[in-house]
Design a protein around this motif. Structure first.
Motif, PDB file in Angstrom:
ATOM      1  N   LYS A 136       0.469  -1.551  -0.034  1.00 41.41           N
ATOM      2  CA  LYS A 136      -0.181   0.324  -0.781  1.00 41.41           C
ATOM      3  C   LYS A 136       0.950   0.838  -0.259  1.00 41.41           C
ATOM      4  O   LYS A 136       0.561   2.524  -0.931  1.00 41.41           O
ATOM      5  N   ASN A 157       1.219   4.566  -2.640  1.00 42.95           N
ATOM      6  CA  ASN A 157       0.716   5.498  -2.323  1.00 42.95           C
ATOM      7  C   ASN A 157       2.466   6.318  -3.513  1.00 42.95           C
ATOM      8  O   ASN A 157       2.373   7.244  -3.707  1.00 42.95           O
ATOM      9  N   ILE A 182      -4.989   2.831  -5.183  1.00 41.50           N
ATOM     10  CA  ILE A 182      -6.139   2.415  -4.939  1.00 41.50           C
ATOM     11  C   ILE A 182      -5.830   1.669  -3.617  1.00 41.50           C
ATOM     12  O   ILE A 182      -4.726   0.887  -4.681  1.00 41.50           O
ATOM     13  N   ASN A 217      -6.147   0.627   2.679  1.00 33.71           N
ATOM     14  CA  ASN A 217      -6.421   1.934   3.675  1.00 33.71           C
ATOM     15  C   ASN A 217      -6.357   2.666   3.057  1.00 33.71           C
ATOM     16  O   ASN A 217      -7.474   4.429   4.061  1.00 33.71           O
ATOM     17  N   LYS A 218      -7.167   3.047   1.614  1.00 33.40           N
ATOM     18  CA  LYS A 218      -8.003   4.317   0.866  1.00 33.40           C
ATOM     19  C   LYS A 218      -9.473   4.165   0.962  1.00 33.40           C
ATOM     20  O   LYS A 218      -9.909   2.978   1.469  1.00 33.40           O
ATOM     21  N   SER A 219     -10.046   5.359   2.125  1.00 25.96           N
ATOM     22  CA  SER A 219     -11.611   5.308   2.593  1.00 25.96           C
ATOM     23  C   SER A 219     -12.326   4.962   1.213  1.00 25.96           C
ATOM     24  O   SER A 219     -11.558   4.581   0.051  1.00 25.96           O
ATOM     25  N   ALA A 243     -13.001   7.374  -1.785  1.00 27.93           N
ATOM     26  CA  ALA A 243     -11.466   8.201  -1.725  1.00 27.93           C
ATOM     27  C   ALA A 243     -11.160   6.621  -3.567  1.00 27.93           C
ATOM     28  O   ALA A 243     -10.657   7.113  -4.335  1.00 27.93           O
ATOM     29  N   ARG A 244     -11.071   5.540  -2.995  1.00 24.92           N
ATOM     30  CA  ARG A 244     -11.648   4.260  -3.856  1.00 24.92           C
ATOM     31  C   ARG A 244     -12.382   4.910  -5.285  1.00 24.92           C
ATOM     32  O   ARG A 244     -11.680   4.137  -6.116  1.00 24.92           O
TER      33      ARG A 244
END
Length: 482
Positions: free
Chosen positions: A256, A260, A276, A279-281, A284-285
């Motif tokens: 992850k 980033n 994506i 850990n992305k909300s 956000a995804r």
């Protein structure tokens, strides 16, 4: 064969026709008759083969035979589809809604990462079909909102990925909530030992259907490999993206945090990108996916877990920024391009300690992937030198240490996600196998460097190098079949 020959009822045929479906895919041809007959099924199919319709259409038909009145409020859960990721759950739920829009059946999607209240209200309202991820389903069951005793059909989708994500204990807890008498459909892209053991536990005299062996890569995917040092991978990615033909690019990262950093690096170089991963909300995804699908960004950087089950059309290129430790994963990754009869291209960046994993991919797929020579970031380690792959647990520790160092440099607290808990470190697939690789087709691989790269100037990819070219890089990029 046409859809009309599969024995589907008219409301389903009307929905299918509205979606432009005329000819069923191989998995649909093979699976739908067995599911309509009420048999347990073991389906082996890769992402993008149409397997959602292969189980959704016959399930809707079977449930419609005893459909409740439209106004009936108290509805038992008659079908449960268990899937590993939020994205896949949402897509399957959408498919049930689209295919079943002319039937008096209800469905809801249950997953974590969002508030519970709307999902609780949906369950209280009564649903015929639930599509869920394991953790949130168990949370709601613990609150007395999920009763699976009346269940008629259970679908376990992407079983191998479910196991890779460490969900086996949650899956077993869900299984304990199921009635003994039920129809079970088990879908998986690969069948490692753990998946086979789970299938043996769940299925009763199942029919087995398989399409496209998992060791077979898509025929229309042009593949190539770049031998590169780890520190040069991001500059190399920027360099290859100078090619305007790379319009919609899916980049795979092992971690992850790595995803980033790749996306941030590309944004700094004015290349539209987003990451994506788990850990992305959820918001956000979904935004990243929408931007990628609509062309607002060229590059989507994803982990395997986040990308599994995402249906994205017209991906022109797949880049394996990190070599997968499980060879079959490579097949699934590059299958994201060249879909629906289109052509595509796959690039793999291989650092020295990933070479054993890469050659395991070649062994699985029974092919030698052409090497790109003469690029500005070519590894100085000769191709016939194959360091032993790093043990996956040690690799995970090194990656966490690297992440912590970078976060400290930025004045950020240490990221404790992934240090223990349900998932644990990556599982130890692949690796091993030090020593020189046996010659294929005569003699060891030549050492890189020297005049063998040939060629005058011209640069790489038409865009000028990122940093100084490697000694012996010569001019111009060349592919060499081995």
């Amino acid at each position: 064969m046409q859809f009309a020959e599969l024995g589907l009822i008219q409301p389903l045929m009307t929905a299918v026709a509205a979606e432009g479906y005329t000819t069923p895919t191989p998995i649909q041809q093979k699976a739908i008759p067995h599911v309509l007959a009420g048999k347990d099924l073991l389906g082996l199919a890769q992402t993008g083969t149409g397997k959602t319709a292969a189980f959704a259409l016959p399930i809707l038909q079977r449930l419609a035979e005893k459909a409740p009145a439209q106004h009936q409020r108290a509805r038992p859960i008659r079908c449960l589809v268990l899937t590993p990721t939020r994205e896949l759950a949402s897509q399957i739920g959408d498919s049930f809604r689209v295919y079943g829009k002319h039937l008096p059946l209800r469905n809801a999607v249950i997953f974590g990462g969002v508030g519970m209240e709307a999902q609780k209200q949906a369950l209280r309202a009564g649903q015929d079909i639930i599509v869920a991820t394991p953790g949130r389903l168990l949370d709601l069951a613990g609150q007395g909102l999920v009763d699976l005793k009346p269940l008629e059909v259970f679908v376990l989708d992407e079983a191998d990925r479910m196991l890779d994500m460490g969900f086996i204990h949650d899956v077993r807890k869900v299984i304990q909530l199921l009635p003994r008498e039920r129809q079970t459909l088990f879908f998986s892209a690969t069948m490692p030992r753990e998946a086979q053991e789970l299938a043996d536990q769940l299925l009763k005299r199942p029919e087995r259907v398989a399409v496209v062996p998992p060791s077979t890569t898509a025929e229309k995917v042009e593949q190539e490999v770049f031998f590169v040092e780890k520190s040069d991978k991001r500059p190399l990615l920027t360099e290859v993206l100078n090619d305007a033909a790379m319009r919609r690019v899916l980049v795979f990262s092992r971690t992850k945090h790595g995803a980033n950093r790749i996306a941030e690096h590309l944004e700094k170089h004015h290349i539209g990108a987003a990451a994506i991963h788990g850990n992305k909300s959820q918001g956000a995804r979904e935004r990243a996916l929408e931007q990628f699908k609509t062309g607002k960004i060229r590059v989507l950087v994803a982990t395997d877990i986040a990308a599994r089950g995402i249906d994205i059309d017209d991906v022109t290129h797949v880049v394996n920024f990190d070599v997968p430790e499980v060879p079959e994963t490579y097949v699934h990754r590059i299958g994201r391009t060249a879909r629906a009869g289109a052509s595509g291209q796959a690039m793999t960046f291989v650092q020295a300690d990933e070479r054993a994993d890469f050659f395991a991919i070649e062994k699985l797929t029974r092919q030698q992937i052409p090497v790109v020579e003469g690029h500005p970031f070519e590894s100085s380690v000769p191709m016939n030198i194959i360091p032993k792959s790093i043990d996956p647990q040690r690799r995970a520790k090194l990656e966490r240490a690297e992440e912590d160092a970078e976060r400290r440099a930025q004045g950020l607290p240490r990221n404790d996600r992934g240090r223990g808990g349900r998932g644990g470190p990556p599982r130890g697939h692949g690796g091993g196998g030090g020593g020189p690789r046996p010659a294929q087709g005569g003699g060891p691989r030549p050492a890189q460097g020297g005049a063998s790269f040939g060629g005058g100037g011209g640069g790489f990819g038409g865009g000028g190098g990122q940093g100084a070219p490697r000694p012996g890089g010569g001019g111009g990029r060349r592919r060499r079949s081995r």
